[in-house]
Design an enzyme around this catalytic site. Structure first.
Site, PDB file in Angstrom:
ATOM      1  N   CYS A 166      -7.535   1.108  -0.645  1.00 61.91           N
ATOM      2  CA  CYS A 166      -6.171   1.398  -1.079  1.00 61.91           C
ATOM      3  C   CYS A 166      -5.146   0.432  -0.507  1.00 61.91           C
ATOM      4  CB  CYS A 166      -5.804   2.846  -0.768  1.00 61.91           C
ATOM      5  SG  CYS A 166      -5.540   3.246   0.980  1.00 61.91           S
ATOM      6  N   ASP A 167      -5.389  -0.124   0.667  1.00 63.96           N
ATOM      7  CA  ASP A 167      -4.463  -1.099   1.262  1.00 63.96           C
ATOM      8  C   ASP A 167      -4.202  -2.268   0.305  1.00 63.96           C
ATOM      9  OD1 ASP A 167      -6.154   0.332   3.041  1.00 63.96           O
ATOM     10  OD2 ASP A 167      -5.664  -0.967   4.718  1.00 63.96           O
TER      11      ASP A 167
END
Length: 383
Positions: A166-167
Site C-alpha cells: 500500500c505504501d
C-alpha cells in the site's frame, strides 16, 4: 456627538451582556486557538523544515538523496517552498535534483525508487527546465509500455515490478500523475489510475475501508483479534490519493470513483481518531501501541484538510478532526524543531516515542501545515 454617545452605550451594553452570559453559563468567553493562527502555522513549519535542512547539512543524508524516505520529505518542502517568501526551500530541492542529475533510483520499476519523480515534475512545472523531467519521462514511458499482468502476491520481489504494497500508492501513482500535469500527456495519469485499482482490488478491505499493507497481512490479526491495519500505511494511501486527485481533471472517467474511495476512507479514519487527536500505529488495536504516531497522523491531517479546501468533506464533521490532529502534531515538535513520535521505517505497527523521528514525518507535517494555512486564510472565523 449624540451618535458617538449611542455607539459607546451600545458597546458597553454588548460587553455587559457578554459578561452576564459568561456568568450565567459558568463558561469564559471562547478564546481563539493560537496554534491555528497563520503566523504560528508558518513559524512552526519553518522550525520543522529548518531543523531537517540543518540535519542534512551538518550530519549528511541518513538515506540516499534519491531514496523514497527523502522523496516524501521533498513533497512537504516543495509545498512550503511554494508559499510566498520561501524560495530557499525550492533552491534546496533544485540543488538535490542537480546532484542526482535528475535521475530516479536504481531499481527502475520499484515505486519507491521513482517517488522522487513528484519533485522533479513539480519543479519542472515551475521552472520549465526540460532536464528536470527528461530521465523520469523515459522511465515513465517504460512503465506505460509494461503489461502489468502479474499477480500481487508478496513473493519473488514483486515490489520491483508492481504496486504490491500500500505504501506504493504514495510513491508511484503520484509521480506519474504529476508528470501528466507537467507534460500535458494524460497517458501517465491513466496508467496511474489503472494500476491504482489493481492494487486496491487486492489490498483494500471493503468492510473496514482500509488497506492491508501487503498480501502477507491479509490473514494476520492484532492482539485484540482485529485485522492488522497500519497507520502510516493507510496514511501513505490517503496522501497519495489526494495528490492523484490534484492532477485529475474533473471530467476524467475515474474521478468520481477516486472521490468515493477518498470519502469512504476519511469517514473511517475520522471515526477512529484518538482522544488526543492522533492515530496510533495500529488503527484497530490502538492499545497495543498506546502512544501517538505522527507520520500517519500527519498524512491524515493533510488529506482531511485537502478535502476541506476542495469542498469534498463536510466542514462541521471534519474541521474538528483536522484541528485535533494539528494539535497532536504541533505538540510533538521539540523546541529545536525536531518532529518526534515518528515511527521508524517498517511495514507494520511498531513502538514510537518522543525522540523518534524520520524525514517522511517532516514531509507529512509540512503538507499538513500548508493545507491548514490555506484553510484558515479562507475561513478566518473557523477557529
Amino acid at each position: 456627538m449624540t451618535s458617538a454617545k449611542n455607539k459607546l452605550l451600545a458597546a458597553a451594553a454588548l460587553l455587559l451582556f457578554s459578561g452576564s452570559q459568561a456568568f450565567a453559563t459558568g463558561k469564559p468567553a471562547a478564546e481563539k486557538d493560537s496554534t491555528l493562527q497563520k503566523d504560528y502555522i508558518l513559524n512552526t513549519m519553518h522550525r520543522v523544515a529548518d531543523w531537517q535542512l540543518n540535519a542534512w547539512n551538518t550530519t549528511g543524508f541518513k538515506h540516499n538523496k534519491v531514496d523514497w524516505t527523502n522523496g516524501a520529505a521533498y513533497t512537504g518542502l516543495y509545498a512550503l517552498g511554494s508559499m510566498k517568501g520561501n524560495d530557499k526551500y525550492l533552491d534546496f530541492l533544485v540543488k538535490i535534483g542537480n546532484d542526482l542529475n535528475w535521475n530516479t533510483g536504481k531499481d527502475r520499476f520499484m515505486a519507491d525508487d521513482y517517488c522522487i519523480g513528484q519533485m522533479y515534475s513539480l519543479l519542472y512545472t515551475k521552472y520549465k527546465d526540460k532536464k528536470m523531467i527528461a530521465p523520469f519521462t523515459l522511465l515513465a514511458d517504460s512503465i506505460v509500455a509494461k503489461p502489468h499482468d502479474e499477480g500481487l502476491e508478496w513473493k519473488n520481489r514483486i515490489q520491483s515490478r508492481e504496486w504490491a504494497w500500500c505504501d506504493a500508492l504514495f510513491m508511484g501513482p503520484t509521480a506519474l500523475s504529476y508528470l501528466s500535469t507537467a507534460t500535458g500527456d494524460p497517458k501517465y495519469l491513466n496508467i496511474a489510475a489503472k494500476l491504482w485499482w489493481k492494487t486496491t482490488d487486492y489490498l483494500y478491505d471493503n468492510e473496514e475501508h482500509l488497506y492491508f499493507r501487503d498480501g502477507s497481512y491479509l490473514q494476520k490479526k492484532e492482539k485484540n483479534g482485529k485485522k492488522v491495519f497500519w497507520s502510516r500505511g493507510n496514511g501513505w494511501v490517503l496522501g497519495g490519493l489526494v495528490r492523484v486527485l490534484d492532477n485529475m481533471p474533473a471530467n476524467h472517467p475515474d474521478r468520481k470513483k477516486f472521490e468515493a474511495l477518498y470519502k469512504d476512507m476519511e469517514a473511517k479514519i475520522a471515526s477512529i481518531q484518538q482522544p488526543d487527536g492522533s492515530w496510533h500505529a495500529s488503527l484497530l488495536d490502538p492499545e497495543s501501541y498506546p502512544v501517538k504516531e505522527t507520520s500517519g497522523t500527519g498524512f491524515y491531517c493533510y488529506s482531511i484538510l485537502w478535502g476541506l479546501n476542495h469542498g469534498l468533506l463536510d466542514e462541521k464533521t471534519y474541521w474538528p478532526v483536522a484541528k485535533k490532529a494539528w494539535a497532536a502534531l504541533t505538540s510533538s515538535v521539540h523546541p529545536d524543531g525536531m518532529l518526534g513520535y515518528v515511527q521508524r521505517i517498517g511495514a507494520a505497527p511498531d513502538s514510537v516515542d518522543l525522540n523518534s523521528t524520520e524525514v517522511y514525518g517532516v514531509g507529512a507535517f509540512l503538507l499538513s501545515g500548508t493545507q491548514l494555512y490555506q484553510y484558515v486564510s479562507k475561513h478566518p472565523k473557523a477557529w
